[in-house]
Design an enzyme around this catalytic site. Sequence first.
Site, PDB file in Angstrom:
ATOM      1  N   GLY A  17      -7.960 -21.382  27.857  1.00  0.00           N
ATOM      2  CA  GLY A  17      -8.855 -22.503  27.561  1.00  0.00           C
ATOM      3  C   GLY A  17      -8.097 -23.643  26.905  1.00  0.00           C
ATOM      4  O   GLY A  17      -7.130 -23.414  26.196  1.00  0.00           O
ATOM      5  N   HIS A  62     -18.569 -26.477  24.201  1.00  0.00           N
ATOM      6  CA  HIS A  62     -17.238 -27.054  24.426  1.00  0.00           C
ATOM      7  C   HIS A  62     -16.991 -28.356  23.674  1.00  0.00           C
ATOM      8  O   HIS A  62     -15.856 -28.846  23.663  1.00  0.00           O
ATOM      9  CB  HIS A  62     -17.005 -27.242  25.922  1.00  0.00           C
ATOM     10  N   VAL A  63     -18.040 -28.896  23.032  1.00  0.00           N
ATOM     11  CA  VAL A  63     -17.821 -30.074  22.168  1.00  0.00           C
ATOM     12  C   VAL A  63     -16.748 -29.739  21.121  1.00  0.00           C
ATOM     13  O   VAL A  63     -15.950 -30.587  20.730  1.00  0.00           O
ATOM     14  CB  VAL A  63     -19.142 -30.474  21.463  1.00  0.00           C
ATOM     15  N   GLY A  86     -16.367 -18.583  19.114  1.00  0.00           N
ATOM     16  CA  GLY A  86     -15.786 -17.457  18.385  1.00  0.00           C
ATOM     17  C   GLY A  86     -16.187 -16.188  19.110  1.00  0.00           C
ATOM     18  O   GLY A  86     -17.235 -15.612  18.820  1.00  0.00           O
ATOM     19  N   GLU A 134     -20.744 -17.209  18.744  1.00  0.00           N
ATOM     20  CA  GLU A 134     -21.226 -16.801  20.077  1.00  0.00           C
ATOM     21  C   GLU A 134     -21.028 -15.302  20.337  1.00  0.00           C
ATOM     22  O   GLU A 134     -21.735 -14.712  21.150  1.00  0.00           O
ATOM     23  CB  GLU A 134     -20.505 -17.607  21.157  1.00  0.00           C
ATOM     24  N   ILE A 188      -8.899 -22.460  19.430  1.00  0.00           N
ATOM     25  CA  ILE A 188      -9.805 -22.898  18.360  1.00  0.00           C
ATOM     26  C   ILE A 188     -10.340 -21.686  17.605  1.00  0.00           C
ATOM     27  O   ILE A 188     -10.757 -21.793  16.471  1.00  0.00           O
ATOM     28  CB  ILE A 188     -10.973 -23.758  18.901  1.00  0.00           C
ATOM     29  N   ASP A 189     -10.333 -20.504  18.245  1.00  0.00           N
ATOM     30  CA  ASP A 189     -10.909 -19.305  17.612  1.00  0.00           C
ATOM     31  C   ASP A 189     -10.090 -18.790  16.423  1.00  0.00           C
ATOM     32  O   ASP A 189     -10.600 -18.046  15.596  1.00  0.00           O
ATOM     33  CB  ASP A 189     -11.029 -18.168  18.638  1.00  0.00           C
TER      34      ASP A 189
END
Length: 350
Positions: free
Chosen positions: A11, A275-276, A172, A224, A128-129
Amino acid sequence: MARVGILTSGGDCPGLNAVIRSVVRRGERRWGDQLFGFYDGWIGVMEGRYQTLDIETMRGYLTRGGTMLGTSREHPWRTEEGREKAHRTLKRLGLDALVLIGGEGSLATAYRAHTEGLISVVGVPKTIDNDIPCTEQSFGFDTAVAIATEAIDRLHTTAESHDRVMVVEVMGRHVGHIATWAGIAGGATVTLVPEYPFDIGVVAEIVRKRHNRGRFASIVVVAEGARPVAGLGMEIKKPEIDRFGHQRLGGVGLVVANELERRTGFETRVTVLGHVQRGGSPSAYDRVLSSRYGVAAIDAVHEGGLGEMVALQKGLITRVPLGAVVGSIKSIDEGLWDVANTLFEARLTD
Ligand code: F6P
């Protein structure tokens, strides 16, 4: 001087371009390297699609989100001919090394490429996670937390105006780093994370007690990947699996919101940030971290760091063997979870 390939895999994430720019600047200026950027992750390697990279081509990319090279979850070991095709491209280009910028799945392909002799690799931790082990932070995380925190701040004022419960679903998949950080920073009432299955009855009770005390506008942050304790009457639909075996998550926030409304009678709304959290410019911190990682990655190519991943430990950039990184996930720190639960309205876990 070396011939070095760069690819972005998995991603996308804010800061990818900043890493590429940093590798190119350091590689060209300090080492006199020739740099090649493969398009769409490993697909570009297999199909022989790439561009040469130099300082000029990277102008203006420091602040841009996404990846100028494109990305994918594809890799050479999915089909029999994949590895052969990748091998042909790498041989034709005469590459000495590859800098692979990716998350947990992609770093596993980096390790495989390196150990199977396809190409020597240096990894850069991206997601990002923030779930990559052996490093305190992957770039992109700080930006995602800032976006989620701003969203929570905005939801607070509208929630207060209407006396509503607001459920905010953040990314996440395996871990709740974004949820915990944004939950603390945004003053959430409760945060639900994948590491600790939740009891929706307890969450409803926390919200109800808060309202009974005259407080209103509760904010419930849900990662999530958060799941309820089994057997307590709340079911989450099994996620779809894409062709890479990757679960397509999203939707737990709505189930939590519906259930909270049903159990408490308070009007409850849900916002899914999705996705923001991954798009747009990297934060100042991520631009710096990405730049530090880029420099360290190309230095690793020349200074005995092949087969390693650059990492942040105790605030300093260092390197760890790729083998130590693959196959595990970094969960939220217990100390931070304790801080979070102390600040939230009630303890969710002991
Ligand atoms: O791994 C980073 C991540 O943003 C996760 O938080 C999320 O579950 C996943 O990627 C989404 O992937 P995709 O963009 O393929 O839907």
